[in-house]
Design an enzyme around this catalytic site. Structure first.
Site, PDB file in Angstrom:
ATOM      1  CG  ASP A  59      45.854  48.960  40.760  1.00  0.00           C
ATOM      2  OD1 ASP A  59      46.076  48.775  41.969  1.00  0.00           O
ATOM      3  OD2 ASP A  59      45.690  48.021  39.956  1.00  0.00           O
ATOM      4  CD  GLU A  60      41.461  47.013  44.608  1.00  0.00           C
ATOM      5  OE1 GLU A  60      40.475  46.338  44.951  1.00  0.00           O
ATOM      6  OE2 GLU A  60      42.622  46.545  44.529  1.00  0.00           O
ATOM      7  CG  ASP A  65      40.715  46.999  40.146  1.00  0.00           C
ATOM      8  OD1 ASP A  65      41.865  47.457  40.020  1.00  0.00           O
ATOM      9  OD2 ASP A  65      40.469  45.814  40.399  1.00  0.00           O
TER      10      ASP A  65
END
Length: 498
Positions: free
Chosen positions: A105-106, A11
């Site tokens: 983003d993960e 993350d």
């Protein structure tokens, strides 16, 4: 559950805001809020410096400004975020073929499938190496969680924030989870959390002690069984490499409610074009067009139309969205519009009827243009007056038309155009959103710090440079132009900021 912590969850830390800080050296270490900047804007991401003031995602921007009045408020630059995300996801795919992105983003990674980790030691080494590689490639930090299941890996990455790594050893899951809030578990939102709190359950340990039967009685069978398993740390879901997109959509919230039907139709057409761009960018086509309208009273209507086959033709999507809009009453005002496409496919079955209509319209337009040209050559009066008249026929009242003031013939030969006194109509003022990229012919690349009353303030700096100087220009300065974002890493530092 696995016997080794070989499922990794990455993350990125405050992703949008961190990208902006890396891109704009003068904002490093300062409160940065990314999101909608209008009266109805919403915070997308806040830097950790801004979070100390109580600012968080999904908060109205107006409220964030009250909590953090001195923060830097910037529009999102999704094209840059997408480019940085592709670099990060590329690093993850070097670790394993099983990478499951959840957002820009993960992502989850199955390290065992890639042969990069088989036990705690190798998993930790891989996670630390990944964090270093991300820092080197993007200049950003990410938090890593390692565990024997997806749920625990995600919990671990959240506990590791910011810029940390946490590995949950198999067999220690219940001990680690017990003191955590029930809101830590996926699927436990404010409503369920409050329901459990009223029953005296606030921690994961208390959730496990309540037992499956009690939880089923409280929240229903499907949710209760799932909660109990999560409280015990049980999660057998595999990492899935490809998660097929189910829909593509875009929407805009307007600062002021729209009442003009013509403006509403124009906005729907614009959204349809943006939706098709995103659809084509994902390599898909779709067969169901969806229109979303949120009215002045916050009531939300959705209308859909299913085509004979999937398409990525902008004309087809525009036509369908326009038909759907006709069935919606917008007289009270509209605060949000959205256009989406569902029923996605990897191929396109062209809409032959729409193509035929488009071809007929193009032929008719060409014939009309030819006729107008012939009439213009034989008519009395100046060429400038004929051009202006033709433009006015197809444009809204008061518009300059394709050539308009300053075009062939000029204002002197088109006295009808412009304001009530016959003066040429002023070109619309250029708008510069805070945070957007610009390029000046003399000072080089920079970004908009703010604008208003006919002026725009620009800070000239680039990733890797020292904080740059600020200069102010007229909004219509011909030497100032919008620009593409610069890469975060790999830029030389010629120290061209003046």
């Amino acid at each position: 559950m696995r016997a080794a912590p070989t499922i990794l969850h990455l993350d990125m830390d405050a992703f949008y805001a961190s990208v902006e800080q890396a891109s704009k050296p003068s904002l490093r270490g300062k409160a940065v809020i990314v999101g909608g900047l209008g009266p109805r804007g919403v915070v997308a991401t806040a830097s950790y410096e801004a979070r100390r003031f109580g600012v968080h995602s999904a908060m109205p921007t107006a409220q964030a400004r009250r909590l953090c009045p001195n923060g830097a408020y910037l529009i999102p630059r999704f094209r840059l975020y997408q480019a940085v995300s592709e670099v990060v996801m590329g690093l993850l795919r070097e670790l394993s073929p099983l990478v499951e992105p959840l957002s820009l983003d993960e992502a989850f990674v199955d390290l065992e499938a890639g042969g990069t980790a088989f036990d705690s030691e190798s998993a930790r080494e891989t996670g630390e190496r990944l964090r270093a590689d991300i820092r080197a490639a993007t200049g950003l930090s990410g938090s890593v969680g390692l565990a024997g299941s997806k749920m625990l890996a995600k919990v671990a990455s959240e506990e590791a924030k910011p810029a940390g790594l946490l590995l949950i050893e198999p067999g220690t899951e219940r001990e680690l989870l017990a003191p955590m809030s029930v809101r830590t578990l996926p699927g436990v939102g404010p409503v369920t959390g409050e329901h459990l709190r009223r029953a005296g359950i606030t921690t994961v340990g208390e959730l496990a002690e309540a037992g499956e039967d009690e939880l089923v009685r409280m929240v229903g069978r499907s949710h209760g069984v799932g909660l109990y398993r999560m409280a015990l740390g049980l999660d057998d879901r595999p990492v899935v490499a490809e998660r097929d997109a189910k829909s593509v959509s875009v929407e805009d919230t307007f600062d002021v409610d729209l009442h003009d039907r013509v403006r509403i139709r124009t906005e729907v057409q614009r959204l349809a074009d943006r939706c098709v761009q995103r659809l084509r960018g994902s390599g898909h086509s779709g067969r169901t067009i969806v229109l979303k309208v949120r009215r002045y009273d916050f009531s939300t209507l959705t209308r859909s139309e299913t085509l004979r086959g999937p398409t990525d033709d902008p004309a087809v999507v525009r036509e369908a969205a326009a038909r759907l809009l006709e069935a919606v009453d917008t007289t009270g005002g509209v605060r949000l519009l959205g256009v989406g496409v569902t029923g996605l496919a990897d191929y396109t079955q062209e809409d032959l009827f729409a193509q035929s209509m488009a071809a007929e319209e193009a032929a008719a337009a060409e014939a009309a243009a030819g006729a107008a040209g012939a009439a213009g050559e034989g008519a009395t009066g100046t060429v400038g007056q004929e051009a202006d008249g033709a433009a006015g026929a197809g444009a809204p009242s008061g518009s300059a038309g394709p050539e308009g003031p300053g075009g062939p013939g000029g204002p002197a030969e088109a006295p009808e155009a412009g304001g009530p006194a016959g003066e040429p109509e002023q070109a619309p003022e250029r708008r510069w959103a805070a945070g957007s990229d610009v390029l000046h012919a003399v000072y080089g690349p920079g970004w908009v710090q703010g604008s208003g009353v006919g002026r725009v303030t620009v800070r000239f700096e680039r990733p890797g440079s020292p904080p740059g100087r600020v200069r102010t220009f007229r909004v219509d300065d011909p030497e100032l132009e919008p620009s593409d974002p610069l890469p975060l890493v790999g830029q030389e530092d010629p120290r061209t900021t003046l």
